[in-house]
Design a protein around this motif. Structure first.
Motif, PDB file in Angstrom:
ATOM      1  N   GLN A  75       0.808  -1.214   0.000  1.00  0.00           N
ATOM      2  CA  GLN A  75       0.000   0.000   0.000  1.00  0.00           C
ATOM      3  C   GLN A  75       0.846   1.271   0.000  1.00  0.00           C
ATOM      4  N   SER A  76       2.027   1.220   0.594  1.00  0.00           N
ATOM      5  CA  SER A  76       2.838   2.426   0.724  1.00  0.00           C
ATOM      6  C   SER A  76       4.057   2.462  -0.198  1.00  0.00           C
ATOM      7  N   MET A  77       4.238   1.445  -1.029  1.00  0.00           N
ATOM      8  CA  MET A  77       5.465   1.341  -1.822  1.00  0.00           C
ATOM      9  C   MET A  77       5.573   2.463  -2.858  1.00  0.00           C
ATOM     10  N   ASP A  78       6.813   2.869  -3.102  1.00  0.00           N
ATOM     11  CA  ASP A  78       7.137   3.815  -4.170  1.00  0.00           C
ATOM     12  C   ASP A  78       8.221   3.157  -5.007  1.00  0.00           C
ATOM     13  N   LEU A  79       7.804   2.442  -6.033  1.00  0.00           N
ATOM     14  CA  LEU A  79       8.757   1.696  -6.852  1.00  0.00           C
ATOM     15  C   LEU A  79       9.691   2.614  -7.629  1.00  0.00           C
ATOM     16  N   SER A  80       9.285   3.866  -7.839  1.00  0.00           N
ATOM     17  CA  SER A  80      10.144   4.797  -8.579  1.00  0.00           C
ATOM     18  C   SER A  80      11.392   5.157  -7.778  1.00  0.00           C
ATOM     19  N   ALA A  81      11.380   4.893  -6.475  1.00  0.00           N
ATOM     20  CA  ALA A  81      12.542   5.193  -5.640  1.00  0.00           C
ATOM     21  C   ALA A  81      13.631   4.124  -5.758  1.00  0.00           C
ATOM     22  N   LEU A  82      13.307   2.979  -6.353  1.00  0.00           N
ATOM     23  CA  LEU A  82      14.286   1.898  -6.483  1.00  0.00           C
ATOM     24  C   LEU A  82      15.282   2.204  -7.595  1.00  0.00           C
ATOM     25  N   LYS A  83      16.543   1.885  -7.332  1.00  0.00           N
ATOM     26  CA  LYS A  83      17.600   2.097  -8.321  1.00  0.00           C
ATOM     27  C   LYS A  83      17.753   0.847  -9.187  1.00  0.00           C
ATOM     28  N   PRO A  84      18.169   1.025 -10.435  1.00  0.00           N
ATOM     29  CA  PRO A  84      18.469  -0.147 -11.275  1.00  0.00           C
ATOM     30  C   PRO A  84      19.688  -0.891 -10.724  1.00  0.00           C
ATOM     31  N   PHE A  85      19.629  -2.195 -10.781  1.00  0.00           N
ATOM     32  CA  PHE A  85      20.729  -3.031 -10.308  1.00  0.00           C
ATOM     33  C   PHE A  85      21.824  -3.048 -11.368  1.00  0.00           C
ATOM     34  N   PRO A  86      23.076  -2.779 -10.986  1.00  0.00           N
ATOM     35  CA  PRO A  86      24.145  -2.756 -12.002  1.00  0.00           C
ATOM     36  C   PRO A  86      24.442  -4.150 -12.542  1.00  0.00           C
ATOM     37  N   PRO A  87      24.840  -4.222 -13.792  1.00  0.00           N
ATOM     38  CA  PRO A  87      25.169  -5.534 -14.376  1.00  0.00           C
ATOM     39  C   PRO A  87      26.401  -6.134 -13.700  1.00  0.00           C
ATOM     40  N   GLY A  88      26.441  -7.451 -13.678  1.00  0.00           N
ATOM     41  CA  GLY A  88      27.585  -8.148 -13.098  1.00  0.00           C
ATOM     42  C   GLY A  88      28.840  -7.940 -13.926  1.00  0.00           C
ATOM     43  N   GLN A  89      29.982  -8.162 -13.297  1.00  0.00           N
ATOM     44  CA  GLN A  89      31.270  -8.045 -13.982  1.00  0.00           C
ATOM     45  C   GLN A  89      32.107  -9.288 -13.683  1.00  0.00           C
ATOM     46  N   PRO A  90      31.717 -10.420 -14.270  1.00  0.00           N
ATOM     47  CA  PRO A  90      32.408 -11.677 -13.944  1.00  0.00           C
ATOM     48  C   PRO A  90      33.884 -11.659 -14.320  1.00  0.00           C
ATOM     49  N   GLU A  91      34.269 -10.836 -15.276  1.00  0.00           N
ATOM     50  CA  GLU A  91      35.678 -10.776 -15.684  1.00  0.00           C
ATOM     51  C   GLU A  91      36.561 -10.257 -14.542  1.00  0.00           C
ATOM     52  N   LYS A  92      36.026  -9.388 -13.688  1.00  0.00           N
ATOM     53  CA  LYS A  92      36.794  -8.896 -12.540  1.00  0.00           C
ATOM     54  C   LYS A  92      37.053 -10.027 -11.542  1.00  0.00           C
ATOM     55  N   PHE A  93      36.037 -10.850 -11.309  1.00  0.00           N
ATOM     56  CA  PHE A  93      36.209 -11.969 -10.392  1.00  0.00           C
ATOM     57  C   PHE A  93      37.197 -12.978 -10.972  1.00  0.00           C
ATOM     58  N   ALA A  94      37.094 -13.249 -12.259  1.00  0.00           N
ATOM     59  CA  ALA A  94      38.021 -14.186 -12.911  1.00  0.00           C
ATOM     60  C   ALA A  94      39.459 -13.667 -12.808  1.00  0.00           C
TER      61      ALA A  94
END
Length: 104
Positions: A75-94
């Protein structure tokens, strides 16, 4: 769903996802760019879901609640306040693993 091999089709057509706070469920939903409300199962032994949900919420990616506060959250949610999740960077982990294992 109790069990399904893949939720990709459902996620693709969803406008909002309400899920438990399993890491796989959260990340798959966020990677698809869908708004997510995480419902904590506070009956779990070490309540690790709460830790993940709180951090994703602090970072601005999800809303979270428990079963008793879900209706209030909807009832109280404001979905516009959510940020987009950044894409993963598997090459950094590798690259990190290569360094640690002496392969680089």
């Amino acid at each position: 769903f109790r069990f399904k091999d893949s939720l990709a089709e459902e996620l693709q057509s969803a406008d909002l996802v309400i899920s438990h706070a399993g890491a796989g469920s959260c990340l798959e939903t966020l990677e698809k760019g869908k708004p997510l409300i995480v419902v904590i199962n506070d009956k779990l032994m070490d309540n690790h879901q709460l830790e993940l949900a709180k951090q994703l919420h602090r970072d601005g990616y999800v809303l979270y609640c428990n079963c008793s506060t879900l209706v209030e959250t909807l009832q109280s949610m404001d979905l516009s306040a959510l940020k987009p999740f950044p894409p993963g960077q598997p090459e950094k982990f590798a690259s990190f693993l290569d360094k640690v294992l002496g392969l680089q």
